[in-house]
Design a protein around this motif. Structure first.
Motif, PDB file in Angstrom:
ATOM      1  N   LEU A   1       0.815  -1.209   0.000  1.00  0.00           N
ATOM      2  CA  LEU A   1       0.000   0.000   0.000  1.00  0.00           C
ATOM      3  C   LEU A   1       0.852   1.263   0.000  1.00  0.00           C
ATOM      4  O   LEU A   1       0.540   2.232  -0.692  1.00  0.00           O
ATOM      5  CB  LEU A   1      -0.950  -0.005   1.200  1.00  0.00           C
ATOM      6  N   ALA A   2       1.932   1.260   0.767  1.00  0.00           N
ATOM      7  CA  ALA A   2       2.785   2.437   0.845  1.00  0.00           C
ATOM      8  C   ALA A   2       3.455   2.726  -0.495  1.00  0.00           C
ATOM      9  O   ALA A   2       3.458   3.874  -0.972  1.00  0.00           O
ATOM     10  CB  ALA A   2       3.842   2.243   1.931  1.00  0.00           C
ATOM     11  N   VAL A   3       4.017   1.703  -1.129  1.00  0.00           N
ATOM     12  CA  VAL A   3       4.687   1.906  -2.417  1.00  0.00           C
ATOM     13  C   VAL A   3       3.668   2.199  -3.511  1.00  0.00           C
ATOM     14  O   VAL A   3       3.933   3.002  -4.413  1.00  0.00           O
ATOM     15  CB  VAL A   3       5.577   0.692  -2.770  1.00  0.00           C
ATOM     16  N   LEU A   4       2.485   1.610  -3.432  1.00  0.00           N
ATOM     17  CA  LEU A   4       1.426   1.896  -4.395  1.00  0.00           C
ATOM     18  C   LEU A   4       1.034   3.376  -4.337  1.00  0.00           C
ATOM     19  O   LEU A   4       0.945   4.044  -5.373  1.00  0.00           O
ATOM     20  CB  LEU A   4       0.208   1.017  -4.119  1.00  0.00           C
ATOM     21  N   ILE A   5       0.826   3.902  -3.147  1.00  0.00           N
ATOM     22  CA  ILE A   5       0.453   5.307  -3.007  1.00  0.00           C
ATOM     23  C   ILE A   5       1.595   6.228  -3.429  1.00  0.00           C
ATOM     24  O   ILE A   5       1.374   7.243  -4.093  1.00  0.00           O
ATOM     25  CB  ILE A   5      -0.016   5.584  -1.566  1.00  0.00           C
ATOM     26  N   GLY A   6       2.827   5.863  -3.085  1.00  0.00           N
ATOM     27  CA  GLY A   6       3.971   6.645  -3.546  1.00  0.00           C
ATOM     28  C   GLY A   6       4.100   6.607  -5.060  1.00  0.00           C
ATOM     29  O   GLY A   6       4.432   7.613  -5.695  1.00  0.00           O
ATOM     30  N   GLY A   7       3.832   5.456  -5.670  1.00  0.00           N
ATOM     31  CA  GLY A   7       3.863   5.342  -7.129  1.00  0.00           C
ATOM     32  C   GLY A   7       2.779   6.160  -7.794  1.00  0.00           C
ATOM     33  O   GLY A   7       2.992   6.758  -8.856  1.00  0.00           O
ATOM     34  N   ILE A   8       1.606   6.208  -7.168  1.00  0.00           N
ATOM     35  CA  ILE A   8       0.529   7.052  -7.698  1.00  0.00           C
ATOM     36  C   ILE A   8       0.962   8.513  -7.679  1.00  0.00           C
ATOM     37  O   ILE A   8       0.770   9.246  -8.652  1.00  0.00           O
ATOM     38  CB  ILE A   8      -0.772   6.841  -6.890  1.00  0.00           C
ATOM     39  N   TYR A   9       1.565   8.930  -6.578  1.00  0.00           N
ATOM     40  CA  TYR A   9       2.030  10.315  -6.475  1.00  0.00           C
ATOM     41  C   TYR A   9       3.100  10.617  -7.530  1.00  0.00           C
ATOM     42  O   TYR A   9       3.026  11.631  -8.228  1.00  0.00           O
ATOM     43  CB  TYR A   9       2.580  10.582  -5.070  1.00  0.00           C
ATOM     44  N   ALA A  10       4.084   9.729  -7.654  1.00  0.00           N
ATOM     45  CA  ALA A  10       5.174   9.959  -8.614  1.00  0.00           C
ATOM     46  C   ALA A  10       4.648   9.969 -10.043  1.00  0.00           C
ATOM     47  O   ALA A  10       5.005  10.840 -10.842  1.00  0.00           O
ATOM     48  CB  ALA A  10       6.254   8.896  -8.454  1.00  0.00           C
ATOM     49  N   GLY A  11       3.796   9.018 -10.390  1.00  0.00           N
ATOM     50  CA  GLY A  11       3.256   8.956 -11.741  1.00  0.00           C
ATOM     51  C   GLY A  11       2.403  10.159 -12.077  1.00  0.00           C
ATOM     52  O   GLY A  11       2.457  10.686 -13.195  1.00  0.00           O
ATOM     53  N   HIS A  12       1.625  10.604 -11.122  1.00  0.00           N
ATOM     54  CA  HIS A  12       0.764  11.761 -11.351  1.00  0.00           C
ATOM     55  C   HIS A  12       1.589  13.039 -11.504  1.00  0.00           C
ATOM     56  O   HIS A  12       1.314  13.858 -12.385  1.00  0.00           O
ATOM     57  CB  HIS A  12      -0.225  11.907 -10.201  1.00  0.00           C
ATOM     58  N   ARG A  13       2.585  13.214 -10.659  1.00  0.00           N
ATOM     59  CA  ARG A  13       3.377  14.442 -10.693  1.00  0.00           C
ATOM     60  C   ARG A  13       4.310  14.510 -11.904  1.00  0.00           C
ATOM     61  O   ARG A  13       4.477  15.567 -12.491  1.00  0.00           O
ATOM     62  CB  ARG A  13       4.209  14.583  -9.419  1.00  0.00           C
ATOM     63  N   ILE A  14       4.928  13.396 -12.270  1.00  0.00           N
ATOM     64  CA  ILE A  14       5.853  13.418 -13.407  1.00  0.00           C
ATOM     65  C   ILE A  14       5.078  13.439 -14.708  1.00  0.00           C
ATOM     66  O   ILE A  14       5.421  14.185 -15.620  1.00  0.00           O
ATOM     67  CB  ILE A  14       6.848  12.247 -13.329  1.00  0.00           C
ATOM     68  N   GLY A  15       4.050  12.632 -14.844  1.00  0.00           N
ATOM     69  CA  GLY A  15       3.119  12.748 -15.945  1.00  0.00           C
ATOM     70  C   GLY A  15       3.450  11.993 -17.218  1.00  0.00           C
ATOM     71  O   GLY A  15       2.605  11.894 -18.090  1.00  0.00           O
ATOM     72  N   TYR A  16       4.614  11.468 -17.383  1.00  0.00           N
ATOM     73  CA  TYR A  16       4.945  10.705 -18.582  1.00  0.00           C
ATOM     74  C   TYR A  16       5.764   9.493 -18.160  1.00  0.00           C
ATOM     75  O   TYR A  16       6.465   9.532 -17.158  1.00  0.00           O
ATOM     76  CB  TYR A  16       5.706  11.543 -19.614  1.00  0.00           C
ATOM     77  N   ARG A  17       5.636   8.415 -18.910  1.00  0.00           N
ATOM     78  CA  ARG A  17       6.275   7.137 -18.580  1.00  0.00           C
ATOM     79  C   ARG A  17       6.045   6.779 -17.117  1.00  0.00           C
ATOM     80  O   ARG A  17       6.954   6.416 -16.378  1.00  0.00           O
ATOM     81  CB  ARG A  17       7.765   7.190 -18.891  1.00  0.00           C
ATOM     82  N   ARG A  18       4.800   6.883 -16.733  1.00  0.00           N
ATOM     83  CA  ARG A  18       4.440   6.755 -15.327  1.00  0.00           C
ATOM     84  C   ARG A  18       4.796   5.397 -14.747  1.00  0.00           C
ATOM     85  O   ARG A  18       5.231   5.306 -13.600  1.00  0.00           O
ATOM     86  CB  ARG A  18       2.954   7.042 -15.151  1.00  0.00           C
ATOM     87  N   PHE A  19       4.611   4.335 -15.513  1.00  0.00           N
ATOM     88  CA  PHE A  19       4.912   3.009 -14.980  1.00  0.00           C
ATOM     89  C   PHE A  19       6.392   2.858 -14.670  1.00  0.00           C
ATOM     90  O   PHE A  19       6.768   2.206 -13.702  1.00  0.00           O
ATOM     91  CB  PHE A  19       4.427   1.905 -15.932  1.00  0.00           C
ATOM     92  N   LEU A  20       7.254   3.503 -15.468  1.00  0.00           N
ATOM     93  CA  LEU A  20       8.691   3.424 -15.195  1.00  0.00           C
ATOM     94  C   LEU A  20       9.062   4.175 -13.919  1.00  0.00           C
ATOM     95  O   LEU A  20       9.922   3.735 -13.159  1.00  0.00           O
ATOM     96  CB  LEU A  20       9.487   3.977 -16.369  1.00  0.00           C
ATOM     97  N   TRP A  21       8.422   5.324 -13.681  1.00  0.00           N
ATOM     98  CA  TRP A  21       8.718   6.077 -12.460  1.00  0.00           C
ATOM     99  C   TRP A  21       8.184   5.352 -11.237  1.00  0.00           C
ATOM    100  O   TRP A  21       8.805   5.387 -10.166  1.00  0.00           O
ATOM    101  CB  TRP A  21       8.185   7.497 -12.564  1.00  0.00           C
ATOM    102  N   GLY A  22       7.055   4.681 -11.366  1.00  0.00           N
ATOM    103  CA  GLY A  22       6.560   3.858 -10.264  1.00  0.00           C
ATOM    104  C   GLY A  22       7.468   2.673  -9.994  1.00  0.00           C
ATOM    105  O   GLY A  22       7.753   2.339  -8.847  1.00  0.00           O
ATOM    106  N   LEU A  23       7.953   2.038 -11.066  1.00  0.00           N
ATOM    107  CA  LEU A  23       8.903   0.935 -10.934  1.00  0.00           C
ATOM    108  C   LEU A  23      10.186   1.417 -10.280  1.00  0.00           C
ATOM    109  O   LEU A  23      10.738   0.749  -9.396  1.00  0.00           O
ATOM    110  CB  LEU A  23       9.188   0.333 -12.310  1.00  0.00           C
ATOM    111  N   ALA A  24      10.653   2.592 -10.685  1.00  0.00           N
ATOM    112  CA  ALA A  24      11.861   3.169 -10.088  1.00  0.00           C
ATOM    113  C   ALA A  24      11.651   3.447  -8.605  1.00  0.00           C
ATOM    114  O   ALA A  24      12.551   3.213  -7.788  1.00  0.00           O
ATOM    115  CB  ALA A  24      12.261   4.449 -10.821  1.00  0.00           C
ATOM    116  N   LEU A  25      10.468   3.934  -8.238  1.00  0.00           N
ATOM    117  CA  LEU A  25      10.188   4.175  -6.827  1.00  0.00           C
ATOM    118  C   LEU A  25      10.223   2.872  -6.033  1.00  0.00           C
ATOM    119  O   LEU A  25      10.794   2.819  -4.941  1.00  0.00           O
ATOM    120  CB  LEU A  25       8.837   4.860  -6.646  1.00  0.00           C
ATOM    121  N   GLY A  26       9.627   1.814  -6.572  1.00  0.00           N
ATOM    122  CA  GLY A  26       9.674   0.519  -5.897  1.00  0.00           C
ATOM    123  C   GLY A  26      11.094   0.015  -5.726  1.00  0.00           C
ATOM    124  O   GLY A  26      11.453  -0.521  -4.677  1.00  0.00           O
TER     125      GLY A  26
END
Length: 128
Positions: free
Chosen positions: A60-85
């Motif tokens: 849940l924590a990484v999911l919410i952080g990934g949502i924040y990162a993907g929303h704020r960066i706005g492009y290639r969101r899955f890669l930024w979420g993967l990078a956060l994980g």
């Protein structure tokens, strides 16, 4: 794919967003772990449920952080979420090694944990 209007660009902006997303994930993990430990202390549960609760809180924590990162960066969101994980897992492993707790964990805990961190971060980035 075009960038979203107002999306973060540039190295320093991305670093700031990723640092904020990591801090959000750490704060959610800390609060979740404290709540889970208080509940298990009051109820007196066994090791299996404690392990599952650790997985759930971290996902849940990484999911919410990934949502924040993907929303704020706005492009290639899955890669930024993967990078956060990946960042979350690596920093957690470094802390475990420094504190001496990594030897007790074993691969039975580490392999599913890294897969859950990477998967939930990527899913969060896609949802963001």
């Amino acid at each position: 794919m075009d960038k979203k209007l107002g999306a973060v660009s540039g190295g320093l902006g991305i670093v700031r967003v990723m640092a904020a997303a990591w801090l959000i994930s750490v704060m959610i993990s800390a609060v979740g772990m404290v709540l889970a430990s208080l509940i298990f202390y009051a109820v007196g549960e066994g090791q299996n449920r404690i392990r599952v609760s650790v997985y759930v809180v971290v996902v849940l924590a990484v999911l919410i952080g990934g949502i924040y990162a993907g929303h704020r960066i706005g492009y290639r969101r899955f890669l930024w979420g993967l990078a956060l994980g990946a960042i979350y897992y690596v920093i957690l492993c470094l802390i475990s090694v420094v504190s001496g707790c990594m030897a007790a964990a074993g691969w039975q805990f580490c392999l599913p944990f890294v897969l859950l961190c990477l998967g939930s971060g990527m899913l969060g980035g896609m949802l963001g």
